[in-house]
Design an enzyme around this catalytic site. Structure first.
Site, mmCIF file in Angstrom:
data_model
loop_
_atom_site.group_PDB
_atom_site.id
_atom_site.type_symbol
_atom_site.label_atom_id
_atom_site.label_comp_id
_atom_site.label_asym_id
_atom_site.label_seq_id
_atom_site.Cartn_x
_atom_site.Cartn_y
_atom_site.Cartn_z
ATOM 1 N N SER A 203 -27.447 -8.154 36.187
ATOM 2 C CA SER A 203 -28.428 -7.079 36.138
ATOM 3 C C SER A 203 -27.751 -5.704 36.133
ATOM 4 O O SER A 203 -26.969 -5.412 35.227
ATOM 5 C CB SER A 203 -29.415 -7.225 37.301
ATOM 6 O OG SER A 203 -30.563 -6.443 37.087
ATOM 7 N N ASP A 231 -27.704 -11.303 32.223
ATOM 8 C CA ASP A 231 -28.983 -10.629 32.001
ATOM 9 C C ASP A 231 -28.905 -9.160 32.401
ATOM 10 O O ASP A 231 -29.584 -8.710 33.348
ATOM 11 C CB ASP A 231 -30.101 -11.321 32.769
ATOM 12 C CG ASP A 231 -31.461 -11.168 32.078
ATOM 13 O OD1 ASP A 231 -31.480 -11.135 30.842
ATOM 14 O OD2 ASP A 231 -32.486 -11.077 32.772
ATOM 15 N N HIS A 318 -35.021 -13.840 35.433
ATOM 16 C CA HIS A 318 -33.863 -12.942 35.564
ATOM 17 C C HIS A 318 -32.688 -13.649 36.238
ATOM 18 O O HIS A 318 -31.538 -13.514 35.806
ATOM 19 C CB HIS A 318 -34.294 -11.724 36.380
ATOM 20 C CG HIS A 318 -33.398 -10.533 36.251
ATOM 21 N ND1 HIS A 318 -32.818 -10.134 35.071
ATOM 22 C CD2 HIS A 318 -32.982 -9.621 37.190
ATOM 23 C CE1 HIS A 318 -32.102 -9.044 35.269
ATOM 24 N NE2 HIS A 318 -32.180 -8.723 36.557
#
Length: 538
Positions: A203, A231, A318
């Protein structure tokens, strides 16, 4: 009673709105990246100003907020917080030694267990997380089991909390500090420099790894060997240019795993664009299998905790990125984790890109083991472009599955034509043998919809590996609708007449064609075993 919206985007905006309140009201930008995410009141840009961050006479970086840090797609841009507040910790783990904190201000290689000639992995978390989180420790432990290496966990939890816009700013400084640490280590690596260093971030941590790479290049003329973005975060990074976000230019090899790559306004947290040398899009990169439960079920699974349940509901796609990557580190002889290059996920699942080619140039191992194959077979050709790879995973661990292309030909016989088309779904169970013992997969669904006489239907499905295909078991499940005349079966029993079925295994490079015995139709809910020898009846 609390009413829940089915659209995850509404939940996401609500949570970000709560987490990003700074006590000051402010106008909201129309860009979807900044809806509910703009903090402060009026002036977010301190034009032509620069802030430098130093400790013990060492300057880690000087930052401004001019273009490209502030742009039409990124109207909100902040300076990092004070170094004393967000100063990260670096926890070193090696085989046979207890974890130790590496001191930046007084770095002495001889006081640590770090061997600079062995592979160096850096692993870092994202927003509202810390270095002690379970998934980071799982990756560190698995890497150390897999090879004799150094693992450095970057814990920037003091700067990863809300508001989100400030955490976004803080990773610029954390990336620069980490680059200085790696530069000190590179003084002991000789000709290796940092070719054997691999930064892994989830992230916001993915873009932090990009800042490590850019700082090493700009300040020390060193390019890190590899960056893996799990991601990478979309809010504040979509449609912006490097070095604001992670890009393939940040390292010699950059691979990205996209698992939540819907636009933020639609509930996605991960970036949509392909930004690496290789971009993996498992299951198309958006909706991951096993993440389709309702929010009430997630709250129930979290022992009734509303916050934890909603958080899991929103983040399931996610976090799949680091779950998939963890599984890819240890080779599994029973599952090869193969990915296929294709223009789109729809083309991939419809069977248009099936196969690896004569030299297997269309396929890449997923995740951790992809680099060696890429550089051996594809490096020169794809170095300056993005290679997009697709695969299908399972709902639960282990996620790795094998891919099968199934081609179904519906019979055009008189009996099939008289009976007419059917609407429903076929379920396949593959049968094979290993060492004289029979094996079979769990049933897997095929194309759902209307199947007409003489029709040809093709799709790619994923299930467990069954080597040495010998037979295929089929079950037809009829779907009825009172409002669709195509599905009315008032006088006739629902059934479908098939001519032949071809199953091709991607990973095992096997193929089998089977047929129903004596052209026997498939009745609703009654499985039928089909083998190659039955094809003689056609």
């Amino acid at each position: 009673m609390v009413t829940f919206c089915k659209n995850a985007g509404i939940f996401l905006h609500a949570i970000f709105f709560l987490l990003n309140q700074s006590g000051a009201g402010g106008a909201q930008d129309n860009s979807y990246n900044y809806y509910y995410m703009q903090i402060g009141q009026d002036n977010f840009i301190e034009s032509n100003t620069t802030r430098c961050y130093a400790k013990n006479d060492q300057v880690f970086g000087c930052f401004d907020l001019n273009y490209p840090w502030t742009s039409d797609h990124r109207p909100v841009s902040l300076f990092p917080e004070d170094l004393d507040k967000i100063e990260p910790q670096y926890i070193l783990q090696t085989r046979g030694s207890s974890p130790v904190v590496v001191e930046l201000s007084n770095f002495n290689l001889e006081l640590t267990s770090l061997n600079p000639k062995k592979p160096i992995y850096l692993v870092t978390h994202g927003y509202m997380e810390g270095g002690g989180i379970a998934w980071i420790n799982n990756i560190a432990r698995t890497l150390l089991l897999q090879e004799d290496c150094n693992v450095i966990i970057i814990d920037w939890s003091r700067g990863s909390g809300p508001p989100y816009t400030q955490a976004v700013a803080n990773i610029r400084l954390v990336g620069a500090i980490t680059a200085h640490l790696l530069h000190r280590i590179s003084n002991y690596t000789g000709s290796l420099k940092l070719d054997h260093a691999h930064a892994i971030g989830h992230s916001l941590g993915a873009h932090l790894c990009g800042y490590i790479g850019y700082t090493l290049q700009q300040k020390f003329n060193i390019t890190i060997g590899r960056i893996t973005g799990l991601d990478p975060a979309e809010p504040h990074f979509s449609k912006v240019k490097p070095p604001v976000r992670l890009d393939r230019s940040a390292a010699k090899y950059v691979d990205i795993i996209h698992t939540d790559s819907s636009q933020f306004i639609r509930g996605g947290l991960g970036i949509v664009e392909s930004i690496g040398h290789v971009d993996y899009y498992p299951n198309g990169g958006t909706d991951q299998p096993g993440c389709t439960k309702g929010v009430f079920q997630y709250i129930k699974d979290a022992n009734g905790s509303f916050f934890n349940g909603v958080k899991k509901y929103l983040s399931c796609n996610h976090i799949r990125s680091h779950e998939y990557f963890l599984e890819s580190i240890t080779p599994n002889p029973k599952c090869k984790f193969v990915t296929v290059s294709c223009p789109s996920f729809q083309d991939f699942t419809s069977g248009k890109c099936f196969g690896c080619g004569k030299s297997r140039e269309n396929c890449l191992p997923f995740g951790f083991n992809g680099r060696k194959y890429y550089e051996k077979h594809l490096g020169n050709k794809w170095r300056h472009t993005s290679r997009i790879q697709y695969l299908i995973t399972g709902e639960f661990k282990p996620f790795c599955k094998h891919h099968y292309r199934i081609v179904v030909q519906v019979s055009s016989s008189n009996m099939s034509k008289i009976h007419g088309g059917e609407i429903g779904q076929l379920y396949f169970t593959m049968h094979g043998t290993t060492d004289g013992r029979g094996h079979k997969t769990n049933p897997v669904g095929f194309v759902s919809g209307f199947h007409e006489p003489g029709g040809l239907y093709m799709a790619v499905v994923a299930t467990d590996s069954v080597p040495h295909l010998r037979a295929v078991e089929l079950e037809w499940r009829y779907n009825s609708s009172l409002f669709n005349p195509l599905t009315w079966r008032i006088l006739a029993t629902p059934r479908i007449y098939l001519k032949k079925i071809t199953v091709e295994a991607l990973e095992n490079e096997e193929s089998i064609t089977v047929c129903p015995k004596w052209q026997k139709p498939l009745a609703n809910g009654v499985p039928q075993l089909m083998i190659p020898s039955y094809c003689q009846y056609f």
